[in-house]
Design an enzyme around this catalytic site. Structure first.
Site, PDB file in Angstrom:
ATOM      1  N   ALA A 329      -8.525   7.814 -24.672  1.00  0.00           N
ATOM      2  CA  ALA A 329      -9.186   8.786 -25.558  1.00  0.00           C
ATOM      3  C   ALA A 329      -9.317  10.160 -24.903  1.00  0.00           C
ATOM      4  O   ALA A 329      -8.489  10.544 -24.078  1.00  0.00           O
ATOM      5  CB  ALA A 329     -10.531   8.238 -26.023  1.00  0.00           C
ATOM      6  N   SER A 330     -10.357  10.880 -25.261  1.00  0.00           N
ATOM      7  CA  SER A 330     -10.478  12.283 -24.846  1.00  0.00           C
ATOM      8  C   SER A 330     -10.750  12.476 -23.358  1.00  0.00           C
ATOM      9  O   SER A 330     -10.758  13.615 -22.882  1.00  0.00           O
ATOM     10  CB  SER A 330     -11.587  12.965 -25.659  1.00  0.00           C
ATOM     11  OG  SER A 330     -11.234  13.026 -27.024  1.00  0.00           O
ATOM     12  N   THR A 331     -10.970  11.379 -22.615  1.00  0.00           N
ATOM     13  CA  THR A 331     -11.173  11.529 -21.167  1.00  0.00           C
ATOM     14  C   THR A 331      -9.935  12.104 -20.488  1.00  0.00           C
ATOM     15  O   THR A 331     -10.024  12.624 -19.372  1.00  0.00           O
ATOM     16  CB  THR A 331     -11.518  10.181 -20.511  1.00  0.00           C
ATOM     17  OG1 THR A 331     -10.426   9.267 -20.671  1.00  0.00           O
ATOM     18  CG2 THR A 331     -12.786   9.589 -21.111  1.00  0.00           C
ATOM     19  N   VAL A 332      -8.767  12.026 -21.168  1.00  0.00           N
ATOM     20  CA  VAL A 332      -7.526  12.509 -20.542  1.00  0.00           C
ATOM     21  C   VAL A 332      -7.266  13.988 -20.822  1.00  0.00           C
ATOM     22  O   VAL A 332      -6.324  14.565 -20.257  1.00  0.00           O
ATOM     23  CB  VAL A 332      -6.305  11.680 -21.017  1.00  0.00           C
ATOM     24  CG1 VAL A 332      -6.504  10.207 -20.720  1.00  0.00           C
ATOM     25  CG2 VAL A 332      -6.029  11.896 -22.512  1.00  0.00           C
ATOM     26  N   LYS A 333      -8.050  14.611 -21.669  1.00  0.00           N
ATOM     27  CA  LYS A 333      -7.769  15.999 -22.045  1.00  0.00           C
ATOM     28  C   LYS A 333      -7.717  16.955 -20.852  1.00  0.00           C
ATOM     29  O   LYS A 333      -6.852  17.847 -20.818  1.00  0.00           O
ATOM     30  CB  LYS A 333      -8.779  16.475 -23.097  1.00  0.00           C
ATOM     31  CG  LYS A 333      -8.545  15.834 -24.468  1.00  0.00           C
ATOM     32  CD  LYS A 333      -9.612  16.228 -25.482  1.00  0.00           C
ATOM     33  CE  LYS A 333      -9.330  15.587 -26.839  1.00  0.00           C
ATOM     34  NZ  LYS A 333     -10.391  15.860 -27.832  1.00  0.00           N
TER      35      LYS A 333
END
Length: 633
Positions: A329-333
């Site tokens: 999810a958005s942890t990789v942004k």
């Protein structure tokens, strides 16, 4: 008379006697020669052979098991140790009637059918003159009863052994693992590796976790004693002894108190937390819930207990920290941002207007942002602070799946992390080739877009998220997460050595600081998605939350956790590090289906407060899953 004697030929008789005597002498000489030749063959030529045979009948080598090394945490607290237990053993060669003896032992030591079945199985694969366990872990009463009746059981005796014990139960199972009885597969593997002889007196072997990974270090070297036995197999005297060499003690990077504290916070949830020191890569805590008591496996778990664990819908046997795979999810942004900047796809000044959706060029397909009305004008920093999906849809489209997969692979996604646990999955970093092989379909542009926000075909483990976070913290320098801190050898501590891996991108590019500043904004600036959890902290935190969808919503459908089955609710993820200017701790967390208690941000703050401030409060408020779902992105 005189007439008769005159006809005797004494010369002929004498000659005949001499011939007969000569023949007899030669016969005796020949037989003596044969006897001497045989004696020479027995005493000289085949002396070694017959001496060996004699010794094999007279002398036996009895293996002596080594003491297994102790496992300690970073503060010297024993996490796995050895306790003396007593078991009753039988040497079948010394027993006249094995079955009668087993039947007689039932009333003396409470022998069960399962005990007898295990004895027969062990006997079938054991060598002659091997002492075979009949019943393990005897109570004091059972030992006393046998002592009184021992005269009835020649060839049967009680022996004391060191048995593995895990004093902290379920808190460390997925890290420490456990030892259990050696089975046929273990025997085959040890034999193929040329190690079987070293396990002649060993009943247990590491099956999981650290116990398995460092088996060669912990086990030690088997010793033996040379004893003389009589024709009934009874020991007469000891001739020689070679003492065993104990296994090495090992010290882990784990902090037991932190591990137990986090386990308490996660009670009732299906969750995983990995806490590391980004300066060294050392794992301070690795928690997976639910868990189970490893002591159940040491003596051999019952079929009933094992079936209960195996069929538990909460899958306690799975180490979620290293084997659980989820969309990151958005942890990789932040990592996608660094990659796009490094690849020249965007610059520090790149902006994008977000109306609440992003449309695939040449198509009517629209990808929604989590914020219906949009974020307005975005740059790199603001897109991270507000976790704007549309900005990263555009980045993913511009990078393409080939470059995106290549760069995320550099951050460790789709690969094993190198952690010293055998129980690890590599997750999936999707590529064109992977989709073709998996689904027999080509890769479409539309497949790339959700990858930009850590969704789609992308899956990862919490330990991978932790490794990627440490790479970001260290400006591209790779630290392999590890549990071993040092090994005790010859009275000295031999430290674990961090392997060298090439850095990710340009460590001096300044892009790392830009991404970390975005994470700082998430936790500290008014528009940050996790501002309410961290802004009041007396130390500075950087964080990034994420929401992994378990099932897709229809167009214009609104997510409502109350109307969705618990198992279909979104997973909640978060990564964070502190203090911001001099990171000493990095945390990665996943709450399956949002967890059973406080929100992910509340738990993250409490873990960081515990580490940084010594706050031990675990009485946290439960939060409305629907409200939490709207806030954590």
């Amino acid at each position: 008379m005189k007439l008769q004697n005159s006809f005797r030929d004494y010369t002929a008789e004498s000659a005949l006697f001499v011939r007969r005597a000569l023949v007899a002498f030669l016969g005796i000489l020949l037989l003596t020669g044969v006897l001497i030749a045989n004696l020479y063959n027995l005493q000289i030529v085949r002396f070694t052979d017959y001496q060996t045979r004699s010794n094999e009948n007279r002398i036996k080598l009895v293996p002596i098991a080594p003491s297994r090394g102790i496992i300690y945490d970073r503060n010297g607290i024993p996490l796995a140790l050895n306790r003396t237990i007593y078991q009753i053993e039988m040497m079948p060669e010394k027993v006249d009637n094995v079955q009668q003896t087993l039947d007689a032992l039932r009333s003396v030591v409470d022998l069960t059918d399962d005990d007898i079945a295990a004895f027969r199985k062990e006997r079938a694969r054991s060598h002659r003159f091997t002492s075979i366990p009949v019943k393990t872990n005897l109570t004091e009463v059972q030992v006393a009863r046998f002592a009184v009746n021992q005269y009835r059981f020649p060839g049967v005796e009680v022996k004391g052994y060191k048995r593995r014990y895990y004093p902290y139960g379920s808190a460390l199972t997925h890290v420490i693992g456990y030892v259990s009885k050696i089975n046929d597969k273990d025997v085959e593997r040890l034999n193929n590796d040329g190690k079987l002889a070293n396990y002649a007196a060993t009943h247990d072997i590491g099956k999981l976790g650290i116990e398995r990974y460092y088996e060669d270090v912990l086990h030690g070297q088997t010793g033996y004693e040379e004893v003389e036995v009589n024709n009934r197999g009874r020991v007469i005297r000891q001739l020689k002894e070679v003492p065993p060499q104990a296994g090495h003690d090992i010290y882990l990077t784990l902090d037991l108190k932190l591990q137990q504290y986090i386990e308490t916070l996660l009670a009732g949830s299906r969750a995983a937390v990995v806490v590391t020191d980004p300066r060294t890569g050392g794992v301070l805590a690795l928690v997976s819930t639910p868990s189970y008591d490893p002591n159940l496996f040491v003596d051999g778990i019952s079929s009933k207990d094992y079936s209960a664990l195996l069929n538990d819908p909460n899958t306690p046997l799975v180490n979620r920290a290293t084997q659980g795979v989820y969309p990151p999810a958005s942890t990789v942004k932040p990592y996608v941002a660094v990659s796009a900047l490094s690849a020249g796809v965007i610059t520090r000044n790149t902006t994008l207007f977000d109306p609440g959706w992003w449309q695939l060029p040449g198509s009517e397909k629209r990808y929604r942002d989590w914020k219906k009305w949009g974020h307005g004008r975005l740059n790199v920093t603001r897109s991270l602070e507000e976790s704007a999906d549309t900005f990263f849809y555009q980045v993913a489209y511009d990078m393409g799946i080939d470059r995106l997969s290549e760069w995320m692979g550099k951050f460790g996604y789709g690969h094993y992390t190198g952690i010293d646990l055998a129980e690890e999955r590599s997750g999936n970093m999707p590529t064109r080739e992977w989709k073709q092989k998996r689904f027999k379909k080509p890769w479409y542009q539309g497949d790339t877009i959700p990858v930009g926000i850590g969704q789609g075909y992308w899956t990862a483990t919490p330990i991978q998220m932790s490794k990627a976070l440490m790479i970001l913290i260290n400006d591209g320098i790779v630290k392999v997460p590890h549990l071993l801190m040092s090994t005790a050898e010859d009275g000295k501590q031999v430290p674990w050595v961090q392997p060298h891996e090439p850095p990710v991108g340009d460590i001096h590019s300044g892009y790392w600081e830009l991404a970390k500043d975005g994470m700082y904004g998430v936790a500290n600036r008014p528009n940050g998605t996790a501002h309410k959890y961290f802004a009041s902290a007396p130390y500075k935190i950087a964080a990034k939350s994420g929401t992994a969808q378990v099932f897709g919503l229809k167009a214009n459908e609104t997510y409502n956790a109350h109307k969705i089955a618990e198992r279909l609710r979104d997973h909640k993820l978060m990564t964070a590090f502190a203090p911001y200017n001099n990171p000493q701790v990095a945390v990665a967390m996943i709450l399956e289906n949002g967890g059973a208690g406080p929100a992910v941000g509340t738990l993250m703050r409490q873990i960081l407060d515990h580490i940084m401030l010594g706050d031990n409060n675990t009485d946290l408020p439960a939060e409305n899953p629907a409200v939490a779902a709207a806030e954590d992105h």
